[in-house]
Design a protein around this motif. Structure first.
Motif, PDB file in Angstrom:
ATOM      1  N   LYS A  61       0.830  -1.202   0.000  1.00 38.52           N
ATOM      2  CA  LYS A  61       0.000   0.000   0.000  1.00 38.52           C
ATOM      3  C   LYS A  61       0.867   1.256   0.000  1.00 38.52           C
ATOM      4  CE  LYS A  61      -4.632  -0.498   0.535  1.00 38.52           C
ATOM      5  NZ  LYS A  61      -5.279  -1.495   1.411  1.00 38.52           N
ATOM      6  N   LYS A  90       0.471   3.855  -3.013  1.00 39.80           N
ATOM      7  CA  LYS A  90      -0.222   5.114  -2.725  1.00 39.80           C
ATOM      8  C   LYS A  90       0.718   6.280  -2.452  1.00 39.80           C
ATOM      9  CE  LYS A  90      -4.167   3.340  -3.159  1.00 39.80           C
ATOM     10  NZ  LYS A  90      -5.021   3.743  -4.275  1.00 39.80           N
ATOM     11  N   VAL A  91       1.938   5.969  -2.021  1.00 40.24           N
ATOM     12  CA  VAL A  91       2.844   7.053  -1.607  1.00 40.24           C
ATOM     13  C   VAL A  91       4.100   7.122  -2.487  1.00 40.24           C
ATOM     14  CG1 VAL A  91       4.280   7.948   0.272  1.00 40.24           C
ATOM     15  CG2 VAL A  91       2.008   7.002   0.766  1.00 40.24           C
ATOM     16  N   PRO A  94       3.380   7.084  -6.917  1.00 36.66           N
ATOM     17  CA  PRO A  94       2.898   8.328  -7.526  1.00 36.66           C
ATOM     18  C   PRO A  94       3.990   9.403  -7.616  1.00 36.66           C
ATOM     19  CG  PRO A  94       1.331   7.538  -5.893  1.00 36.66           C
ATOM     20  CD  PRO A  94       2.547   6.659  -5.779  1.00 36.66           C
ATOM     21  N   PHE A 112       3.262  13.766   2.542  1.00 35.27           N
ATOM     22  CA  PHE A 112       3.275  13.252   1.175  1.00 35.27           C
ATOM     23  C   PHE A 112       3.070  14.422   0.214  1.00 35.27           C
ATOM     24  CE2 PHE A 112       1.164   9.689   3.686  1.00 35.27           C
ATOM     25  CZ  PHE A 112       2.383   9.132   4.021  1.00 35.27           C
ATOM     26  N   HIS A 162       2.581  14.796  -2.902  1.00 34.15           N
ATOM     27  CA  HIS A 162       1.626  14.724  -4.022  1.00 34.15           C
ATOM     28  C   HIS A 162       0.188  14.792  -3.529  1.00 34.15           C
ATOM     29  CE1 HIS A 162       2.059  10.758  -2.396  1.00 34.15           C
ATOM     30  NE2 HIS A 162       1.086  10.271  -3.142  1.00 34.15           N
ATOM     31  N   LEU A 163      -0.005  14.932  -2.221  1.00 35.27           N
ATOM     32  CA  LEU A 163      -1.356  14.994  -1.660  1.00 35.27           C
ATOM     33  C   LEU A 163      -1.554  16.308  -0.910  1.00 35.27           C
ATOM     34  CD1 LEU A 163      -1.560  11.378  -0.145  1.00 35.27           C
ATOM     35  CD2 LEU A 163      -2.385  12.146  -2.372  1.00 35.27           C
ATOM     36  N   LEU A 166      -5.517   9.670   3.969  1.00 39.70           N
ATOM     37  CA  LEU A 166      -4.983   8.487   3.279  1.00 39.70           C
ATOM     38  C   LEU A 166      -5.094   7.199   4.102  1.00 39.70           C
ATOM     39  CD1 LEU A 166      -3.361   7.389   0.769  1.00 39.70           C
ATOM     40  CD2 LEU A 166      -1.337   7.666   2.176  1.00 39.70           C
ATOM     41  N   GLN A 212      -7.454   4.009   3.375  1.00 40.17           N
ATOM     42  CA  GLN A 212      -6.774   2.807   2.884  1.00 40.17           C
ATOM     43  C   GLN A 212      -6.925   1.645   3.838  1.00 40.17           C
ATOM     44  OE1 GLN A 212      -5.529   2.158  -0.016  1.00 40.17           O
ATOM     45  NE2 GLN A 212      -6.118   4.199  -0.684  1.00 40.17           N
TER      46      GLN A 212
END
Lengths: 221, 242
Positions: A131, A135-136, A139, B91, B93-94, B102, B106
């Motif tokens: 995960k 997800k981290v 990307p 993070f 990109h978020l 997240l 998740q």
């Protein structure tokens, strides 16, 4: 016959050749992306044997010329193992094996370029390794590698010219045939140089556009 | 009630022994500050508590569950242990809100709507409601660290680990982060804080632990450790930093 008359006359053959070139590039890259990701995973896994297998593959591809690989696969392997393969398919396989190796290294460097703290932060939240990766890390890695991946795409497109030596009817081969028939080497090769340039230049611009889109405002580093 | 129980913890990096047998019990709701010179092993010790650093020997038990037992699901156990890093590690990109949402989404603790509502609450708590849709790159260090605290709180942990949370901040931003941490401490959160902020340790900690060369040298109430340190190494260290 003027340059333009020759061009007009040769254009159908050129376009057909370009079609084969693009087709081979497309399928080779499709396979290469999957292969590259797979090899990259082997390379970063915690299992020594998988690491070694992956790096042997990458070293062999990097350590030998594409031309030799093409001959080896198309003439060598088919003779030794006694099977037939079309020269176009052989070309696709060689290009895919080749680009796959380079892409795996590009993907790996992209993943390594993501700060170590990102994985730690994700894991500290309770995310599994998979995960956290999907997800981290990935990307971010994808954004990092886009220019290099695009570059590899273009290299593979150019490498299709080498595949002409095993007889695939791509643009380079088409040009060779016309040049031999008309004795107008200068004109013919200038024509396909321009055609290659137009296609590659367009691809470069598209890739620059994608890069800009991805970095615009969103998640600058 | 006993929250954390560390038994005879040893940690080697190759041949180098950085933790040389640590025993420690932390009670529920207790705020423990770890101080000591750099290289004393305090960050490594903290990272052993959620097993970001695998321990070489010994046991870490949190809420009665052993994190060092390989049969236990470490990911499940980590959900209840929040961690805040020196370098924030948001993070990039978020957005701030997505950073917070997240893990709950998740790990299927919340639906997207619930997580968004929780993110809003948490951002409010750390005083950053208006930064909901901002990307980390557009936030100051202090703001990033506060979002990072909110992110760690999103899984509703009952213990929080802080690894030098203000060391990478400009001086004028240290206060805003410490204030959030004080609020947490007051609300009864069990906290283990590696810090160089002696003022914070003195004011907020229930217990101060001085580590040096991989062992706990001295521990006690802040007044005791800061006011009347018994060990010579503690005295030397405090003389240098106070």
């Amino acid at each position: 016959m003027s340059f333009f008359e020759l061009f007009q006359q040769s254009l159908p053959a050129f376009l057909k050749g370009m079609g084969v070139t693009l087709q081979m590039t497309f399928f080779a890259l499709l396979i290469a992306i999957v292969l590259g990701m797979f090899v990259c995973l082997l390379r970063i896994s915690n299992f020594k044997i998988l690491n070694i297998i992956a790096s042997i593959y990458v070293d062999i591809i990097r350590g030998t010329p594409l031309l030799a690989q093409a001959f080896f696969l198309y003439f060598g392997l088919t003779a030794a193992l006694g099977f037939q393969i079309s020269n176009k398919n052989a070309g696709i396989i060689v290009l895919a094996l080749n680009a796959g190796a380079y892409l795996s290294e590009i993907f790996r460097s992209g993943i390594n370029a993501v700060n170590k703290g990102q994985m730690e932060a994700a894991r500290s939240l309770g995310l599994t390794y998979a995960k956290a990766m999907s997800k981290v890390i990935l990307p971010q890695a994808i954004r990092i590698v886009i220019p290099s991946v695009m570059n590899q795409f273009i290299i593979t497109l150019k490498d299709t010219t080498i595949i002409s030596v095993i007889g695939a009817q791509e643009l380079m081969k088409a040009a060779n045939i016309i040049a031999a028939r008309t004795y107008r080497s200068f004109d013919v090769y200038a024509m396909i140089a321009i055609l290659y340039f137009i296609v590659i230049f367009t691809l470069t611009k598209i890739s620059e556009y994608i890069e800009r889109r991805l970095s615009n405002g969103k998640g600058k580093r | 009630m006993e929250k954390v129980n560390v038994k005879n913890l040893h940690k080697y990096f190759d041949k180098l022994e950085v933790l040389k047998g640590i025993d420690l019990i932390i009670e529920e709701g207790e705020v423990v500050c770890l101080i000591g010179p750099s290289g004393s092993g305090k960050s490594t010790f903290l990272r052993c508590l959620n097993q970001l650093e695998e321990t070489t020997l010994g046991e870490v038990i949190i809420d009665g569950q052993s994190l060092t037992n390989k049969n236990n699901n470490i990911n499940k156990l980590r959900e209840t242990i929040g961690m805040v890093f020196q370098q924030f590690n948001l993070f990039p990109h978020l957005t701030a809100a997505e950073n917070i949402m997240l893990a709950p989404i998740q790990l299927k603790r919340m639906t997207k709507q619930e997580a968004a509502r929780r993110a809003k609450e948490l951002l409010e708590m750390v005083g950053l409601s208006e930064k909901y849709d901002e990307y980390p790159a557009n936030l100051s260090g202090g703001q990033q660290q506060r979002v990072a605290i909110a992110r760690a709180l999103a899984m509703n942990p009952d213990i929080m680990l802080f690894d030098e949370p203000t060391s990478a901040l400009d001086p004028e931003m240290v206060g805003e982060v410490l204030n959030v941490m004080k609020k947490l401490a007051k609300d009864g959160m069990t906290m283990v804080v590696v810090t160089h902020e002696m003022g914070f340790a003195r004011e907020v900690a229930d217990r101060v632990i001085f580590m040096d060369e991989g062992v706990i040298v001295e521990q006690g109430k802040p007044d005791q450790v800061f006011g009347n340190p018994q060990n010579e190494r503690t005295q030397n260290f405090l003389n240098m930093v106070l």
